[in-house]
Write an enzyme that holds these catalytic residues in place. Sequence first.
Site, PDB file in Angstrom:
ATOM      1  CG  ASP A   1      -2.189  -0.247   0.510  1.00 44.52           C
ATOM      2  OD1 ASP A   1      -2.872  -1.049  -0.413  1.00 44.52           O
ATOM      3  OD2 ASP A   1      -2.958  -0.215   2.180  1.00 44.52           O
TER       4      ASP A   1
ATOM      5  CE  LYS B   1      -7.088   0.415  -3.031  1.00 44.34           C
ATOM      6  NZ  LYS B   1      -7.589   0.974  -1.854  1.00 44.34           N
TER       7      LYS B   1
ATOM      8  CG  MET C   1      -8.008   8.287   5.936  1.00 38.00           C
ATOM      9  SD  MET C   1      -8.418   6.749   5.905  1.00 38.00           S
ATOM     10  CE  MET C   1      -8.708   5.852   7.139  1.00 38.00           C
TER      11      MET C   1
END
Lengths: 253, 253
Positions: free
Chosen positions: B37, B58, B170
């Site tokens: 990742d 991503k 996030m």
Amino acid sequence: MKPTGKVTLLSAGPGDLDLLTLKAARALTCADVVLLDDLVNPEIASLAPQARVIKVGKRGGCRSTPQAFIERLMQRYARKGLHVVRVKGGEALLFGRAGEELAALRQAQIPVEIINGVSSAFAAAAGLGVSLTHRDHCQGVIFVTAHLRDHSEPDWRALAATRMTLAIYMGMSRIETLCASLAQALSSETPAAVVQWAGSANERRVTGTLATIAAVATEAGLGSPAIILVGDAIGEAVTLAAFEAEMPLLRSA
Amino acid sequence: MKPTGKVTLLSAGPGDLDLLTLKAARALTCADVVLLDDLVNPEIASLAPQARVIKVGKRGGCRSTPQAFIERLMQRYARKGLHVVRVKGGEALLFGRAGEELAALRQAQIPVEIINGVSSAFAAAAGLGVSLTHRDHCQGVIFVTAHLRDHSEPDWRALAATRMTLAIYMGMSRIETLCASLAQALSSETPAAVVQWAGSANERRVTGTLATIAAVATEAGLGSPAIILVGDAIGEAVTLAAFEAEMPLLRSA
């Protein structure tokens, strides 16, 4: 005067020594004194060959080493210039008394290092083969202790209102009443699971719903220490259980 | 016909390779294929000397490898009899897409092993020197993502009503509005902190309150990836910061 030693607050993870971090394993190698909690796998002592190992368990409800004594012990050895490793089960910064121990060490001006680890709820999820936060089902997860200082209950209704996965620590002695409380705010069909000794060689797990899980866990003889998981994300584990019957290789690595 | 290989879903922890588990390090040693990742420390590839390493990041909002392609890639290599290690930042079973990847692998009848790790919020707490759940302040902690699938917001009022520590993942792109939302349900003096790149060599952290933290973090130039922590338990970090000024040895190990 000898220089002050230090204290390492070390997360032992859920039991399996393989789940220690590389950093934790290295800290143990050079420890002078190791203070071990009750629920920590005692084999961890083999990783600290030079250390004097002292058990300082504090089982809920049992007679055990008082917290103040543990704090004095850490300070006494550190003041002798020794490297004290305080080993806590799971992740040191989740439950347990890390907050109080850090405060006491700071007040005594003793240098502290913290080494993170794997908390039992993650090991429980791994055993069940589920994400705690599958995005089809929720936006997060709540880690809550059912064992409150004043012997009251957490506000189950407020927790249920978040619609998040619940990972309940220290709840086995009241699993029936806590599931009943949650079922007042959530569907009684909400998936649930209990994992005892998650992440250790003795791991045992059962799945069910809020309505059934207390009986299923009791019937299977599951008790403390265990994690209770509740929420739609845990429903993926049921699929897994059905699948495993046909596919025993799963997680056999 | 060659036997099916397997997929290991591996938690890389917060960045510092020392925070990998022993089990994770060993799985990497014998990996044939490693899928990495974006937010994973690329140096992890050095632990998998035999493996073909493929980056499949991503990043939120950016053009990147579609999820379906990653899932097909895992299956393709596993079907060739290879050991595929899918490396996810932090703890694999918290956020990310582990739930979807597990479901796809199960449907394809590919054996899966899960290896837990250290999630960034714990590393953030270690950096600040605080427990996430100091029992003087709360009964638990909520791990929530601010980045929802449908671009809506989590129900901040419901989260605040639990009186637990909030660990917000996030959230940096909307830190100002989310702090404002929380301040409608919590005192604006509630302690808060932001830790960027928690648990890595680049870690940076600031502390403040719900009223100040967005401005403090912005002024310090902190951005993603970062953890936002909110709650009275985080107030212990303020004491720590004051103490560290006089006691630089702290956590120097």
